[in-house]
Design a protein around this motif. Structure first.
Motif, PDB file in Angstrom:
ATOM      1  N   ILE A 120      49.022  45.658  42.557  1.00  0.00           N
ATOM      2  CA  ILE A 120      49.646  45.551  41.340  1.00  0.00           C
ATOM      3  C   ILE A 120      49.222  44.130  40.644  1.00  0.00           C
ATOM      4  O   ILE A 120      49.307  43.041  41.383  1.00  0.00           O
ATOM      5  N   VAL A 121      48.556  44.410  39.514  1.00  0.00           N
ATOM      6  CA  VAL A 121      48.190  43.099  38.914  1.00  0.00           C
ATOM      7  C   VAL A 121      48.932  42.868  37.576  1.00  0.00           C
ATOM      8  O   VAL A 121      49.082  43.632  36.803  1.00  0.00           O
ATOM      9  N   ASP A 122      48.819  41.528  37.368  1.00  0.00           N
ATOM     10  CA  ASP A 122      49.508  41.145  36.083  1.00  0.00           C
ATOM     11  C   ASP A 122      48.365  41.555  34.855  1.00  0.00           C
ATOM     12  O   ASP A 122      47.325  40.706  34.882  1.00  0.00           O
ATOM     13  N   GLY A 123      48.502  42.172  34.023  1.00  0.00           N
ATOM     14  CA  GLY A 123      47.445  42.497  33.200  1.00  0.00           C
ATOM     15  C   GLY A 123      47.737  41.812  31.667  1.00  0.00           C
ATOM     16  O   GLY A 123      47.081  41.993  30.679  1.00  0.00           O
ATOM     17  N   ARG A 124      48.295  40.619  31.732  1.00  0.00           N
ATOM     18  CA  ARG A 124      48.770  39.924  30.302  1.00  0.00           C
ATOM     19  C   ARG A 124      47.502  39.167  29.789  1.00  0.00           C
ATOM     20  O   ARG A 124      47.163  39.126  28.849  1.00  0.00           O
ATOM     21  N   ASN A 125      46.680  38.897  30.812  1.00  0.00           N
ATOM     22  CA  ASN A 125      45.205  38.629  30.430  1.00  0.00           C
ATOM     23  C   ASN A 125      44.197  39.667  31.235  1.00  0.00           C
ATOM     24  O   ASN A 125      44.084  39.420  32.311  1.00  0.00           O
ATOM     25  N   SER A 126      43.865  40.571  30.596  1.00  0.00           N
ATOM     26  CA  SER A 126      43.230  41.734  30.929  1.00  0.00           C
ATOM     27  C   SER A 126      41.819  41.494  31.404  1.00  0.00           C
ATOM     28  O   SER A 126      41.405  41.955  32.551  1.00  0.00           O
ATOM     29  N   ASN A 127      41.136  40.388  31.133  1.00  0.00           N
ATOM     30  CA  ASN A 127      39.926  40.013  31.515  1.00  0.00           C
ATOM     31  C   ASN A 127      39.977  39.601  33.013  1.00  0.00           C
ATOM     32  O   ASN A 127      39.347  39.794  34.047  1.00  0.00           O
ATOM     33  N   THR A 128      41.165  38.538  33.199  1.00  0.00           N
ATOM     34  CA  THR A 128      41.215  37.954  34.295  1.00  0.00           C
ATOM     35  C   THR A 128      41.700  39.075  35.460  1.00  0.00           C
ATOM     36  O   THR A 128      41.322  39.029  36.522  1.00  0.00           O
ATOM     37  N   ALA A 129      42.543  40.086  34.975  1.00  0.00           N
ATOM     38  CA  ALA A 129      43.049  41.083  35.776  1.00  0.00           C
ATOM     39  C   ALA A 129      41.698  41.978  36.060  1.00  0.00           C
ATOM     40  O   ALA A 129      41.723  42.350  37.320  1.00  0.00           O
ATOM     41  N   LEU A 130      40.733  42.109  35.465  1.00  0.00           N
ATOM     42  CA  LEU A 130      39.781  42.844  35.697  1.00  0.00           C
ATOM     43  C   LEU A 130      38.981  42.308  36.757  1.00  0.00           C
ATOM     44  O   LEU A 130      38.404  42.853  37.723  1.00  0.00           O
TER      45      LEU A 130
END
Lengths: 369, 368
Positions: A120-130
């Motif tokens: 489960i990833v925090d997608g608030r910053n989607s690039n970091t999440a990716l």
């Protein structure tokens, strides 16, 4: 004629450097910013905070988690015990991602059934999440390969051999630091040129300059040279720091790099002087500088690739001198692009420089209140 | 009463030289339009060279997945020399090579190797491309296994869930972050020169002989620009919601409270620059250097703060945009998460108080 221009250049340098605060602003910040931004601006992630909810008691889950703990990319915070802790940990940003292993993880793995690893990833910053997800995938891929090998399972019929040219470890600092050279060179040049004519206009001394025997071309050269010289000196200094401090490889040809810098400075000085001669007050000059600087940097490909932009915006970047300089910098530093291939980048900068300088010279006489 | 006069004078000045109004309204409009559309980290249609040395049914099934993918725009070339030259000239970002013995190796014990080469110059894009290739590859393996009638044995199967932004649309976090960058610019630009201008034109001396207190002079500067800045903020939030379709999951009220705190900090910084510089030339130079680049690079808007070295992380604490970016990304995408909002809002309030009080201290009714 030369003597007159030199006198004007000397006066411009005096105007810039006689004031202690102004002197400080031109010299100190670029160096400090290079050091800070060189470290700050990277897309690589370190010590990503992760939380683990392990409901499995088998050895296999511990083995997998050891791979995560051994990586410098991840740093585990306190373990979780219940499902409902997940939301709290992610929401409050204590962890960027949560790994959840169900109670049958080890059993499934030994039985040859796919064992599920929930991420489960925090997608608030989607690039970091990716990027974080990519790290997870490569750790799991490694684990899977080892597992198959150790348990004599069938190897997959095809496997990938990943390699990266020019930057084998995919260090994003190698990409960003050459970009910062362009960034800071542009900022310094704008700081020196954007207010230079506007100030004289606001104070009324520009009219005096116009009634001297100096021709507009001479005024233009006198105003342009200081920005050019300061930009060149600071740009060279920044290149030295990039190579010797940040250890970014410079494999290309130095003369190609300096042709690039000279042409880029030509265009930057031109734009700066054009803005400055359009402005009637210093406030307008500063506003103009920002209105150019900010889009020029954001739409240069410095941080986000031009190829990702919509076609209309991509077409707009054609008039942005920064975009060409970015290609030159990265090409010369990392790819060793030969001079002939860089010509495509050189001529637009030269055109932008000549056109804006011509407009600036014309505006000297024609924009009077 | 005196304050009202000062505020009125400042408003008149704003109306006379429309550049302040342009800063407050035109700038956010223009910048948001440009960046909202222009800034994206989502790579789509990545041009990639496919080298198939011996085309047959096996290679065709693999390359078909590239042709169907919306992430790639494949370019077929017949040998590595050509592939190399298209990569060098920047026409493709990577090369995927299926060697001549691909089919026979596919049926051997060791399996076939698929060579994937990416141009590593843009490391971030390169990583994304590698990730795309990996997912196409595992999908292809699965399809192959299914069509051969058996199930692919994967030891550990990753099931990922991305919260708050499930399609991983980078605009959803970049646009709220841009609000912070743009408001930093506006706040500093609006005030960076206003006090310096009065000093330079000598009107400060004229103000000093009047009975108004320094406090009133500063408030008289602050109030009009605060109103103007909040107007710009409203415009930007509206565009974020309705033009860029970024969801707002938190409360609007909190958003505006946070924005007000942030704007006070940004205006305070501008005022301080203006007071310290005392001339517009230096104030303008300082504003160009200390506002935009730090807010762009050190705020966590695009580069992850947690991955920076400790001394840089410590430095980010003096950048007001950092706290505002954290609040904005949370409010827009996650909702009212108090454990994020309260500490960051307190930090913003502290910074605003610091800048404003320091401005007050540094501004003296004295000539030197």
């Amino acid at each position: 004629m030369l003597k007159r221009i030199l006198a004007l250049v000397r006066k411009e340098f005096l105007a810039l450097f006689k004031d202690k605060k102004s002197r400080f602003i031109i010299v100190a910040p670029p160096i400090i910013q290079l050091l800070v931004f060189g470290y700050a601006a990277t897309f690589d992630l370190n010590r990503i905070p992760i939380a683990v909810l392990n409901q499995d008691s088998g050895a296999a889950s511990r083995q997998l988690l050891a791979h995560f703990r051994g990586s410098t990319n991840f740093q585990e915070i306190a373990p979780l015990h219940q499902n409902r802790d997940i939301a709290k940990t992610i929401n409050s940003k204590q962890a960027l991602l949560v790994l959840q292993l169900g109670p049958h993880f080890s059993r499934d793995l030994y039985l040859g059934k796919p064992a599920q690893l929930q991420v489960i990833v925090d997608g608030r910053n989607s690039n970091t999440a990716l990027i974080a997800l990519n790290y997870v995938h490569s750790i799991v891929l490694q684990f899977n390969n080892d597992w198959v090998k150790n348990h004599h399972g069938p190897a997959p019929p095809a496997h990938l051999q990943l390699r990266a040219w020019f930057n084998p470890n995919l260090e994003s600092r190698w990409f960003i630091v050459p970009g910062i050279i362009g960034l800071l060179t542009l900022v310094v040049t704008m700081v020196v040129t954007a207010l230079s004519v506007a100030r004289e206009r606001e104070q009324g001394t520009f009219d005096q300059l116009l009634v001297t025997p100096l021709r507009p071309v001479e005024i233009l050269l006198g105003k342009a040279l200081p920005g050019f010289v300061i930009g060149l000196l600071e740009g060279s200094l920044i290149i030295l720091v990039a190579v010797y401090w940040f250890n970014v490889p410079l494999i290309g040809n130095l003369s190609a790099l300096f042709i690039g810098i000279v042409l880029f400075l030509l265009s930057a000085v031109g734009v700066g002087l054009m803005i400055s001669s359009l402005a009637v007050t210093q406030q307008q000059g500063m506003l103009g500088a920002f209105l150019f600087l900010v889009p020029a940097i954001i739409l240069s490909g410095f941080a986000t690739p031009i190829a990702n932009m919509p076609t209309l915006v991509q077409q707009l970047t054609v008039i942005n001198p920064m975009r060409y300089f970015m290609v030159v910098l990265r090409g010369v530093f990392l790819e060793g692009t030969p001079l002939a291939l860089l010509f495509k980048q050189f001529w637009p900068m030269a055109v932008i420089g000549i056109v804006t300088l011509a407009i600036a010279a014309w505006l000297f006489r024609h924009r009077m209140q | 009463m005196r304050l009202r006069g000062l505020v009125r004078k400042e408003f008149l000045q704003i109306l006379r030289d429309p550049s302040s109004i342009a800063i407050a309204f035109l700038m956010p409009l223009l910048l948001l339009l440009l960046f909202g559309y222009g800034v994206s980290l989502d790579a789509k249609n990545v041009p990639i060279a496919l080298v198939v040395e011996h085309p047959n049914a096996d290679t065709a099934s693999f390359t078909a997945s590239f042709q169907q993918s919306r992430y790639f725009k494949p370019l077929f070339v017949s040998n590595m020399r050509q592939a190399r030259s298209v990569l060098m000239s920047g026409r493709v970002h990577g090369i995927v090579r299926l060697a001549g013995d691909f089919s026979s190796k596919l049926r051997s014990r060791d399996g076939a190797a698929i060579q994937v080469i990416v141009n590593g110059v843009d490391a971030n894009t390169a990583r994304v491309v590698q990730g795309y290739v990996q997912s196409l590859w595992s999908l292809w393996l699965e399809q192959r296994a299914t069509s051969a009638g058996h199930k692919l044995a994967i030891p550990v199967d990753v099931r990922q869930r991305v919260w708050f932004n499930s399609e991983l649309r980078s605009r959803n976090y970049l646009v709220p972050g841009l609000l912070a960058v743009i408001m930093t610019l506006i706040g500093a630009l609006l005030t960076a020169m206003v006090v310096a201008r009065e000093w330079e034109r000598g009107t400060m001396e004229a103000l000093m002989v009047t009975p108004v207190a320094m406090r009133e002079i500063l408030l008289g500067k602050l109030i009009p620009y605060f109103v103007l800045g909040m107007g710009g903020m409203c415009l930007s939030v509206g565009m974020t919601l309705w033009l860029f379709d970024v969801p707002l999951r938190g409360s609007v009220l909190i958003l505006f409270v946070a924005a007000a705190l942030f704007l006070l900090a940004a205006l305070g910084m501008g005022l301080l620059i203006s007071i310290l510089a005392k001339n517009q030339f230096v104030a303008g130079q300082a504003a160009i250097i200390v506002t935009f680049l730090p807010a762009f690079i050190l705020s966590g808007f695009i580069f992850d703060i947690g991955s920076m070295p400790p001394f840089v992380q410590a430095l980010t604490h003096v950048i007001a945009a950092r706290y505002f970016v954290a609040i904005l990304q949370t409010l827009f995408l996650a909702g009212n998460v108090w454990s994020v909002i309260i500490p960051n809002a307190l930090a913003l309030a502290a910074m605003a108080a610091f800048f404003l009080l320091l401005s007050r201290r540094m501004a003296r009714k004295r000539l030197d």
